[in-house]
Design a protein around this motif. Structure first.
Motif, PDB file in Angstrom:
ATOM      1  N   GLU B   9      38.069  53.008  47.897  1.00 53.89           N
ATOM      2  CA  GLU B   9      37.333  53.063  49.169  1.00 53.89           C
ATOM      3  C   GLU B   9      37.616  54.411  49.825  1.00 53.89           C
ATOM      4  O   GLU B   9      38.772  54.847  49.835  1.00 53.89           O
ATOM      5  CB  GLU B   9      37.819  51.928  50.082  1.00 53.89           C
ATOM      6  CG  GLU B   9      37.225  51.964  51.490  1.00 53.89           C
ATOM      7  CD  GLU B   9      37.771  50.851  52.387  1.00 53.89           C
ATOM      8  OE1 GLU B   9      37.647  49.669  52.024  1.00 53.89           O
ATOM      9  OE2 GLU B   9      38.331  51.177  53.459  1.00 53.89           O
ATOM     10  N   TYR B  10      36.593  55.057  50.359  1.00 51.39           N
ATOM     11  CA  TYR B  10      36.840  56.292  51.121  1.00 51.39           C
ATOM     12  C   TYR B  10      35.795  56.530  52.184  1.00 51.39           C
ATOM     13  O   TYR B  10      34.656  56.069  52.089  1.00 51.39           O
ATOM     14  CB  TYR B  10      36.963  57.531  50.224  1.00 51.39           C
ATOM     15  CG  TYR B  10      35.901  57.739  49.169  1.00 51.39           C
ATOM     16  CD1 TYR B  10      36.102  57.303  47.866  1.00 51.39           C
ATOM     17  CD2 TYR B  10      34.708  58.404  49.457  1.00 51.39           C
ATOM     18  CE1 TYR B  10      35.145  57.502  46.880  1.00 51.39           C
ATOM     19  CE2 TYR B  10      33.750  58.613  48.479  1.00 51.39           C
ATOM     20  CZ  TYR B  10      33.975  58.156  47.194  1.00 51.39           C
ATOM     21  OH  TYR B  10      33.026  58.350  46.213  1.00 51.39           O
ATOM     22  N   GLU B  78      49.426  50.369  44.525  1.00 50.59           N
ATOM     23  CA  GLU B  78      50.256  50.641  45.703  1.00 50.59           C
ATOM     24  C   GLU B  78      50.676  52.109  45.762  1.00 50.59           C
ATOM     25  O   GLU B  78      50.644  52.733  46.822  1.00 50.59           O
ATOM     26  CB  GLU B  78      51.502  49.748  45.690  1.00 50.59           C
ATOM     27  CG  GLU B  78      51.190  48.266  45.779  1.00 50.59           C
ATOM     28  CD  GLU B  78      50.562  47.886  47.106  1.00 50.59           C
ATOM     29  OE1 GLU B  78      51.231  48.059  48.130  1.00 50.59           O
ATOM     30  OE2 GLU B  78      49.393  47.439  47.104  1.00 50.59           O
ATOM     31  N   SER B  81      47.621  54.399  46.671  1.00 55.06           N
ATOM     32  CA  SER B  81      47.237  54.288  48.084  1.00 55.06           C
ATOM     33  C   SER B  81      48.284  54.933  48.985  1.00 55.06           C
ATOM     34  O   SER B  81      47.958  55.461  50.055  1.00 55.06           O
ATOM     35  CB  SER B  81      47.055  52.820  48.485  1.00 55.06           C
ATOM     36  OG  SER B  81      45.848  52.322  47.961  1.00 55.06           O
ATOM     37  N   VAL B  89      41.360  57.753  51.884  1.00 52.55           N
ATOM     38  CA  VAL B  89      41.041  57.350  50.504  1.00 52.55           C
ATOM     39  C   VAL B  89      42.092  56.318  50.111  1.00 52.55           C
ATOM     40  O   VAL B  89      43.288  56.611  50.216  1.00 52.55           O
ATOM     41  CB  VAL B  89      41.141  58.548  49.532  1.00 52.55           C
ATOM     42  CG1 VAL B  89      40.846  58.102  48.096  1.00 52.55           C
ATOM     43  CG2 VAL B  89      40.215  59.686  49.942  1.00 52.55           C
ATOM     44  N   VAL B  90      41.670  55.128  49.686  1.00 54.50           N
ATOM     45  CA  VAL B  90      42.630  54.117  49.225  1.00 54.50           C
ATOM     46  C   VAL B  90      42.138  53.460  47.946  1.00 54.50           C
ATOM     47  O   VAL B  90      40.931  53.407  47.679  1.00 54.50           O
ATOM     48  CB  VAL B  90      42.906  53.000  50.273  1.00 54.50           C
ATOM     49  CG1 VAL B  90      43.635  53.557  51.490  1.00 54.50           C
ATOM     50  CG2 VAL B  90      41.631  52.280  50.684  1.00 54.50           C
ATOM     51  N   VAL B  91      43.111  52.968  47.180  1.00 53.28           N
ATOM     52  CA  VAL B  91      42.822  52.169  45.990  1.00 53.28           C
ATOM     53  C   VAL B  91      43.018  50.714  46.408  1.00 53.28           C
ATOM     54  O   VAL B  91      44.137  50.299  46.721  1.00 53.28           O
ATOM     55  CB  VAL B  91      43.751  52.556  44.829  1.00 53.28           C
ATOM     56  CG1 VAL B  91      43.547  51.615  43.643  1.00 53.28           C
ATOM     57  CG2 VAL B  91      43.469  53.997  44.420  1.00 53.28           C
ATOM     58  N   THR B  92      41.908  49.962  46.474  1.00 50.98           N
ATOM     59  CA  THR B  92      41.996  48.589  46.982  1.00 50.98           C
ATOM     60  C   THR B  92      42.356  47.600  45.879  1.00 50.98           C
ATOM     61  O   THR B  92      42.921  46.548  46.159  1.00 50.98           O
ATOM     62  CB  THR B  92      40.679  48.154  47.659  1.00 50.98           C
ATOM     63  OG1 THR B  92      39.620  48.300  46.718  1.00 50.98           O
ATOM     64  CG2 THR B  92      40.389  49.010  48.889  1.00 50.98           C
ATOM     65  N   ARG B  93      42.015  47.936  44.624  1.00 48.14           N
ATOM     66  CA  ARG B  93      42.368  47.071  43.490  1.00 48.14           C
ATOM     67  C   ARG B  93      42.586  47.961  42.266  1.00 48.14           C
ATOM     68  O   ARG B  93      42.093  49.080  42.194  1.00 48.14           O
ATOM     69  CB  ARG B  93      41.249  46.080  43.158  1.00 48.14           C
ATOM     70  CG  ARG B  93      40.752  45.286  44.342  1.00 48.14           C
ATOM     71  CD  ARG B  93      40.696  43.805  44.063  1.00 48.14           C
ATOM     72  NE  ARG B  93      40.253  43.115  45.250  1.00 48.14           N
ATOM     73  CZ  ARG B  93      40.954  42.179  45.879  1.00 48.14           C
ATOM     74  NH1 ARG B  93      42.134  41.802  45.410  1.00 48.14           N
ATOM     75  NH2 ARG B  93      40.496  41.606  46.973  1.00 48.14           N
TER      76      ARG B  93
END
Lengths: 253, 253
Positions: B9-10, B78, B81, B89-93
């Protein structure tokens, strides 16, 4: 002079809140300085239905301003939204204020929405718009606990120390908690709220959602009338002032 | 070495797009620099399902990264992120990537959402998330015009001059236009899109929504295969890459 009701939207992030504080920019100040352009350069008072805290957003704040002449509400709306640039504050609608109408004292109901992003990853797209709670919340348990708080009560347990209200009795008409995917969304309605009342209620319900407290606990906190027994104050960025109702509908344009 | 699929997600606002450009920060670069912490300091390649343009957001971009050892997908999610901070910017899965799986070539469907804020006042709360169109749009007319574009066609009329695709034929599976209060929201789905295809389609449909062109016009533009006859390219900030489907479901954690 003509009195105008204003429907106001703002991003609370950059502001010290609705009202002027010692330092920093207030939403009220942005609007009053914009309105000065229609008032011979002198900022007129802009009153509001609710004095939102620093970081709290609004989609449906309602204001009142008195301006010289008889500008149309369309003209006032357009001019104010223009002169508030580049700040994230706009006037989405305006109306001629009825005789005796006041955004604070004529309000019969105020509505707020509180958004929790309930997932491990911090928010990227919704940063500044949600409270990030990384541990799973049971929205059903939070909703059931919330229903036990509805009605007319002494809400001292959920009131900020700085609250200026003369008395702590309020009637909570609605406090719904729903899950939409990764979001837990709360909707609160009452004629009026105490200072920090919603954020203290949310912080308390979140402990129920975590499973750290039973569903019956928030009601016990309410009855104890002791602020130190309630949960923490939920952060401001999840809160949005969504609307105000008045006994007589305004003729918004 | 282990290959990981990433759900990303960003907020596209601060970036030059997914891919590195001459100057400015790319989303890919933020993720590759975060992944370097798990790769002995060397940024590994992060491939993606779609190379979003500058300003375009993602809720459901899918990436692929190969890392040494056999870290769990939870650990990779984890760590990435964490190391992308403070960027939005994150890694959700994350998931172990199946043998032969590739985020670009294994995708069977891509979905995008485009949001128009359709009211006089500029956006305050949703600034940077919506295209502001102040004149009233007829979402029903836009939807009907869009339905005439579905299916397998040569989309040259809606393709950017810089598009690198070998051929301009694409199959548009879904292009829905709906109104939700002040917002007009479009959802587009296809196996793949040409460069600027969605934004050119939206810009063209907006002229129908204005009433400046008939509902039959976008189909005529399509058939003409001439980019100069289509509407303008809608701005990037209204666009969000919402998700990717693969023939075999990934085991996301």
């Amino acid at each position: 002079m003509t009195r105008y009701a204003l429907l106001i939207e703002y991003d609370g992030g950059p502001f010290v809140g609705w009202q002027r504080q010692g330092s920093g920019l207030a939403v009220q100040q942005v609007l009053e300085e914009a309105a000065a352009k229609l008032n011979g350069g002198v900022p007129p008072l802009v009153q509001a239905s609710g004095r939102t805290d620093a970081g709290v957003h609004a989609e449906g704040q309602v204001g009142l301003v008195e301006l010289p002449g008889d500008l149309s509400p369309v003209r006032v709306r357009e001019a104010l939204s223009f002169h508030t640039k580049p700040h994230p504050v706009v006037v989405t609608r305006a109306a001629i204020a009825p005789e005796g109408w006041n955004p604070r004292f004529s309000a019969v109901s105020r509505a707020y929405r509180y958004r929790i992003l309930n997932r491990r990853a911090r928010p990227a797209l919704e940063a500044g718009r949600v409270w990030h709670v990384p541990v799973p919340l049971d929205a059903g348990a939070m909703h059931r606990a919330a229903q036990r708080l509805l009605g007319r009560h002494d809400f001292s347990a959920f009131r900020a120390a700085a609250c200026q209200a003369k008395e702590p009795v309020r009637t909570l008409d609605r406090l719904d908690v729903s899950r939409f995917g990764e979001e837990v969304v709360m909707v609160a309605e009452a004629r009026s709220f105490l200072h920090h009342q919603i954020r203290n209620l949310i912080g308390t319900l979140a402990l129920v959602g975590h499973g750290r407290r039973p569903e019956t606990w928030p009601r016990q906190v309410l009855e104890g009338r002791d602020r130190t027994r309630a949960g923490p104050t939920a952060p401001p960025e999840g809160l949005c002032f969504t609307g105000v109702s008045f006994a007589a509908a305004l003729d918004w344009v």
